[in-house]
Design a protein around this motif. Structure first.
Motif, PDB file in Angstrom:
ATOM      1  N   UNK A  25     -22.721  -1.886  29.879  1.00 15.54           N
ATOM      2  CA  UNK A  25     -21.795  -1.747  28.897  1.00 15.54           C
ATOM      3  C   UNK A  25     -20.991  -3.140  28.498  1.00 15.54           C
ATOM      4  N   UNK A  26     -20.622  -3.840  29.484  1.00 17.19           N
ATOM      5  CA  UNK A  26     -19.983  -5.213  29.027  1.00 17.19           C
ATOM      6  C   UNK A  26     -20.278  -6.075  30.478  1.00 17.19           C
ATOM      7  N   UNK A  27     -20.320  -7.428  30.169  1.00 13.32           N
ATOM      8  CA  UNK A  27     -20.094  -8.370  31.122  1.00 13.32           C
ATOM      9  C   UNK A  27     -19.470  -9.680  30.916  1.00 13.32           C
ATOM     10  N   UNK A  28     -18.688 -10.387  31.904  1.00 16.15           N
ATOM     11  CA  UNK A  28     -18.160 -11.458  31.437  1.00 16.15           C
ATOM     12  C   UNK A  28     -18.349 -12.394  32.670  1.00 16.15           C
ATOM     13  N   UNK A  29     -18.292 -13.748  32.446  1.00 15.06           N
ATOM     14  CA  UNK A  29     -18.690 -14.799  33.509  1.00 15.06           C
ATOM     15  C   UNK A  29     -17.615 -15.969  33.262  1.00 15.06           C
ATOM     16  N   UNK A  30     -16.978 -16.585  34.426  1.00 14.20           N
ATOM     17  CA  UNK A  30     -16.597 -17.781  34.177  1.00 14.20           C
ATOM     18  C   UNK A  30     -17.180 -18.781  35.383  1.00 14.20           C
ATOM     19  N   UNK A  31     -17.891 -19.752  34.876  1.00 13.61           N
ATOM     20  CA  UNK A  31     -18.440 -20.803  35.629  1.00 13.61           C
ATOM     21  C   UNK A  31     -17.413 -21.847  35.883  1.00 13.61           C
ATOM     22  N   UNK A  32     -17.609 -22.454  37.226  1.00 10.87           N
ATOM     23  CA  UNK A  32     -16.544 -23.361  37.747  1.00 10.87           C
ATOM     24  C   UNK A  32     -17.192 -24.841  37.612  1.00 10.87           C
ATOM     25  N   UNK A  33     -18.317 -24.972  36.715  1.00 11.28           N
ATOM     26  CA  UNK A  33     -19.114 -26.187  36.747  1.00 11.28           C
ATOM     27  C   UNK A  33     -17.986 -27.522  36.621  1.00 11.28           C
ATOM     28  N   UNK A  34     -17.327 -27.349  35.396  1.00 12.44           N
ATOM     29  CA  UNK A  34     -16.827 -28.390  34.955  1.00 12.44           C
ATOM     30  C   UNK A  34     -15.515 -28.841  36.157  1.00 12.44           C
ATOM     31  N   UNK A  35     -15.133 -27.804  36.632  1.00 10.79           N
ATOM     32  CA  UNK A  35     -13.928 -28.275  37.783  1.00 10.79           C
ATOM     33  C   UNK A  35     -14.608 -29.001  38.889  1.00 10.79           C
ATOM     34  N   UNK A  36     -15.869 -28.817  39.442  1.00  9.94           N
ATOM     35  CA  UNK A  36     -16.438 -29.315  40.376  1.00  9.94           C
ATOM     36  C   UNK A  36     -17.339 -30.395  40.205  1.00  9.94           C
ATOM     37  N   UNK A  37     -17.490 -30.821  38.858  1.00 12.24           N
ATOM     38  CA  UNK A  37     -18.071 -31.739  38.444  1.00 12.24           C
ATOM     39  C   UNK A  37     -17.884 -32.958  38.841  1.00 12.24           C
ATOM     40  N   UNK A  38     -16.742 -33.392  38.942  1.00 13.53           N
ATOM     41  CA  UNK A  38     -15.778 -34.684  39.419  1.00 13.53           C
ATOM     42  C   UNK A  38     -16.202 -35.053  40.984  1.00 13.53           C
TER      43      UNK A  38
END
Length: 342
Positions: A25-38
């Protein structure tokens, strides 16, 4: 039956709603790549805290996009393991807390089972049985899949997973995080054959893998070129690395199909999005007359949809698999072969 899926095993927060009648029906995703990149990799404490911030807003977003009230949820599935302990605890507490509030049963799902079944969410899903290559940051396994909960381990990595080798080799080349996509993009500009890298266990006569030696070979090449390595040299090393790892994965998949007598191969996990791997598998499939199934690109990485789907499949077979006591535990280490058949 509408199942809510909650995924929080590592550095992606995923929420989804799956209906056994209407599909996803629906899905949503948040990736933490930007936060862990440094930091050059996942920081577990930061990952856990970010899951806390993201879970409820993503839940509200999914309910709104699906136009489904909370009361319509019939069951809640969450990733119980494997993964980072703190991150898993966030998803488990959100799922069980919501289950208690709504008086709905909850079900812990094996993260790798979610990946194995994710190709069934695609527009052209495979039927059972099939051979599955589960290839991600932390896992490289070949499985025979005869049905939901019916998994036979055919081979696995003895050390680094393919995704780990991608990330570590990318770091040696000075590429950013996450390293897998970065080294794959760079490899497109490399010339084949400039560097010769080993194909570990290519002729081992079994279906196991080993990638730590390949990473060491990259380190040796980089050290030898450290004073004058240029961007083209980096691209050539990346090309040699990707060619080596793809050769091994394709050869093992072909052998697994031959040994099992099956003609369907499913690719699951984040490395399954790799373009070079897909092209090589498609070429092998055309030559040897088998078929390859891939999840949609959005379902290759960790996501809530695969957890909602895996939970729904288990509940369809065994409606009593979910529980209402709302006490929970997580399993950061949970071999797939310990998963009980439904």
């Amino acid at each position: 039956m509408i199942v809510l899926g909650v995924e929080s095993s590592c550095d992606e927060t995923g929420i989804a709603l799956y209906d056994t009648q209407r599909g996803l029906l629906a899905h949503a995703l948040h990736s933490q790549v930007a936060m862990h990149e440094e930091y050059g990799g996942v920081v577990p404490e930061l990952a856990s805290r970010d899951h806390i911030r993201r879970a409820i807003p993503l839940l509200e977003q999914v309910l709104k996009n699906a136009d489904v009230p909370r009361s319509a949820i019939d069951a809640i599935a969450y990733t119980q393991g494997p993964g980072l302990a703190g991150a898993l605890l966030v998803g488990a507490s959100v799922a069980c807390g919501l289950g208690l509030a709504l008086d709905r049963p909850v079900l812990g799902v094996h993260h790798l089972e979610g990946h194995l079944l994710s190709p069934l969410l695609s527009r052209d899903p495979p039927s059972f049985p099939f051979v599955a290559l589960l290839v991600s940051g932390g896992h490289t396994q070949l499985m025979r899949v005869d049905g939901v909960g019916q998994y036979t381990l055919l081979g696995e990595t003895l050390d680094d997973a393919a995704g780990e080798a991608f990330d570590k080799s990318a770091k040696l080349l000075g590429l950013g995080y996450p390293g897998g996509p970065a080294i794959s993009r760079l490899a497109e500009f490399g010339d084949p054959g400039v560097y010769k890298l080993p194909r570990p266990m290519l002729h081992s006569k079994d279906l196991n893998f080993s990638f730590s030696g390949l990473k060491t070979a990259v380190l040796t090449v980089v050290k030898n070129q450290i004073t004058n390595i240029c961007e083209q040299d980096k691209a050539n090393v990346a090309r040699a690395f990707v060619d080596a790892i793809v050769d091994v994965l394709v050869a093992k998949c072909v052998t697994a199909l031959k040994e099992t007598g099956l003609k369907k191969l499913v690719i699951a996990g984040g490395v399954g999005a790799n373009r070079q791997l897909r092209e090589a598998l498609d070429a092998a499939a055309h030559k040897r007359r088998f078929r390859v199934y891939y999840p949609e690109l959005e379902f290759c990485t960790d996501n809530g949809a695969m957890i909602a789907f895996a939970g729904a499949m288990r509940l369809q077979i065994n409606p009593h698999a979910a529980r209402r006591d709302y006490a929970f535990n997580v399993r950061p280490r949970w071999p797939l072969d310990e998963l009980k058949n439904v």
